[in-house]
Design an enzyme around this catalytic site. Structure first.
Site, short mmCIF file in Angstrom:
data_model
loop_
_atom_site.label_atom_id
_atom_site.label_comp_id
_atom_site.label_asym_id
_atom_site.label_seq_id
_atom_site.Cartn_x
_atom_site.Cartn_y
_atom_site.Cartn_z
N LYS A 123 0.83 -1.21 0.00
CA LYS A 123 0.00 0.00 0.00
C LYS A 123 0.86 1.26 0.00
O LYS A 123 0.74 2.12 0.86
CB LYS A 123 -0.99 -0.05 1.17
CG LYS A 123 -1.86 -1.30 1.12
CD LYS A 123 -2.89 -1.37 2.21
CE LYS A 123 -3.72 -2.63 2.14
NZ LYS A 123 -3.02 -3.87 2.57
O1 LIG Z 1 -9.19 -3.84 1.38
C1 LIG Z 1 -8.29 -4.57 1.80
C2 LIG Z 1 -7.00 -4.49 1.34
C3 LIG Z 1 -6.07 -5.37 1.83
N1 LIG Z 1 -6.39 -6.29 2.76
C4 LIG Z 1 -5.35 -7.23 3.20
O2 LIG Z 1 -5.71 -8.55 2.76
C5 LIG Z 1 -5.43 -9.50 3.78
C6 LIG Z 1 -6.70 -10.09 4.30
O3 LIG Z 1 -6.43 -11.01 5.31
P1 LIG Z 1 -7.53 -12.04 5.93
O4 LIG Z 1 -6.80 -12.71 7.03
O5 LIG Z 1 -7.93 -13.00 4.83
O6 LIG Z 1 -8.67 -11.22 6.39
C7 LIG Z 1 -4.62 -8.74 4.83
O7 LIG Z 1 -3.26 -8.80 4.48
C8 LIG Z 1 -5.11 -7.32 4.69
O8 LIG Z 1 -4.15 -6.37 5.09
C9 LIG Z 1 -7.67 -6.36 3.22
O9 LIG Z 1 -8.02 -7.20 4.08
N2 LIG Z 1 -8.59 -5.50 2.73
#
Ligand SMILES: O=c1ccn([C@@H]2O[C@H](COP(=O)(O)O)[C@@H](O)[C@H]2O)c(=O)[nH]1
Length: 276
Positions: A93
């Site tokens: 990001k």
């Molecule tokens: O909008 C967003 C952007 C990035 N993320 C990232 O994706 C993963 C989600 O992890 P889970 O454990 O599957 O929930 C994480 O690295 C976030 O920083 C997001 O969730 N939403």
């Protein structure tokens, strides 16, 4: 990796799963802590167990940066280990004034400079064109621009109405198409916002979307697939905690593989149903 190569992978594996490597030293199984590099050892076993079901891996850079130099080393080793056919996403990001963005781009894309050779990096659009375009100077590398994120706070700015009544995230999608084509640009759309996907497809019909938020955040894979899929799939659906921490015991890799397979089987069904 090109868009066509990514779609080939999706067809071969019958999957559009991205496994999120959000590897937290405080969450990985205790028995790994005796290893020289526990983070890499965890990732290595997760990759071995999941790569036949996944087309992409997304290390979230925060988890590695938080560990200092050791974390960067684990990240580099992980990148070397990910099978070459898999698409790689640095979920960092980033985005800053142009010359600084150029260095962020080198950090993730230029192996000779940083040792890292990601296919893509997530970028925040907030600082505008000159903060994003330096990432696009790298051929065959992708920018994944934050559009409509999965978190509750996304509404604070992303849903704000502009003078023409358009929402800010809509303008991000429209404006950014002046900077790059769908061969180099993707968007992040949270699975928790699946109800917006039909509309988003009118704004970006051909682009790949990176969709986090299934699994631990409760988004629906079925809805994402039904409303977001296009003729070349156009989706990379990420699950991090739901797969990598499905078990925190000695069997963690086996259980992660089983979870990834469950998701792949469901994705195969949706590819048959919704690939237009
Ligand atoms: O909008 C967003 C952007 C990035 N993320 C990232 O994706 C993963 C989600 O992890 P889970 O454990 O599957 O929930 C994480 O690295 C976030 O920083 C997001 O969730 N939403």
């Amino acid at each position: 990796m090109t868009k066509a190569q990514l779609f080939d992978q999706i067809k071969q594996k019958k999957s559009y799963l991205c496994v999120g490597l959000d590897t937290d030293i405080q969450k990985i199984p205790q028995h790994l802590l005796v290893e020289k590099d526990p983070i890499f050892e965890f990732n290595r076993q997760i990759i071995d167990a999941t790569h036949q079901f996944a087309v992409a891996y997304k290390p979230n850079i925060a988890f590695y940066e938080a560990m200092g130099a050791k974390g960067w080393e684990s990240l580099q080793k992980t990148m070397e280990y990910i099978p070459k056919e898999c698409f790689t996403i640095a979920d960092a990001k980033r985005g800053d004034i142009g010359n600084t963005s150029g260095l962020y781009a080198r950090a993730f894309f230029d192996k000779n400079s940083s040792g890292l050779d990601f296919d893509s990096v997530t970028v925040a659009p907030y600082m505008g064109a000159d903060s994003v375009t330096p990432f696009l100077d790298f051929p065959n590398k992708w920018v994944i621009l934050l559009a409509l994120t999965s978190n509750g706070g996304s509404k604070d700015f992303q849903n704000l109405r502009l003078e023409d009544n358009k929402q800010l995230f809509e303008e991000v999608i429209r404006k950014s198409q002046e900077w790059a084509t769908d061969e180099q640009l993707m968007y992040v759309v949270g699975a928790t916002k699946a109800d917006m996907l039909t509309h988003i497809r009118t704004l970006a019909p051909e682009h790949f979307l990176l969709v986090p938020g299934v699994g631990a955040q409760g988004g629906s894979l079925e809805e994402v697939s039904k409303y977001g899929m296009n003729s070349h799939c156009g989706l990379l659906v990420n699950s991090s905690r739901g797969i990598i921490y499905a078990s925190t015991d000695k069997d963690f890799a086996k259980v992660a593989g089983e979870e990834a397979q469950k998701v792949q089987v469901e994705m195969e069904k949706y590819l048959n149903l919704y690939l237009s």
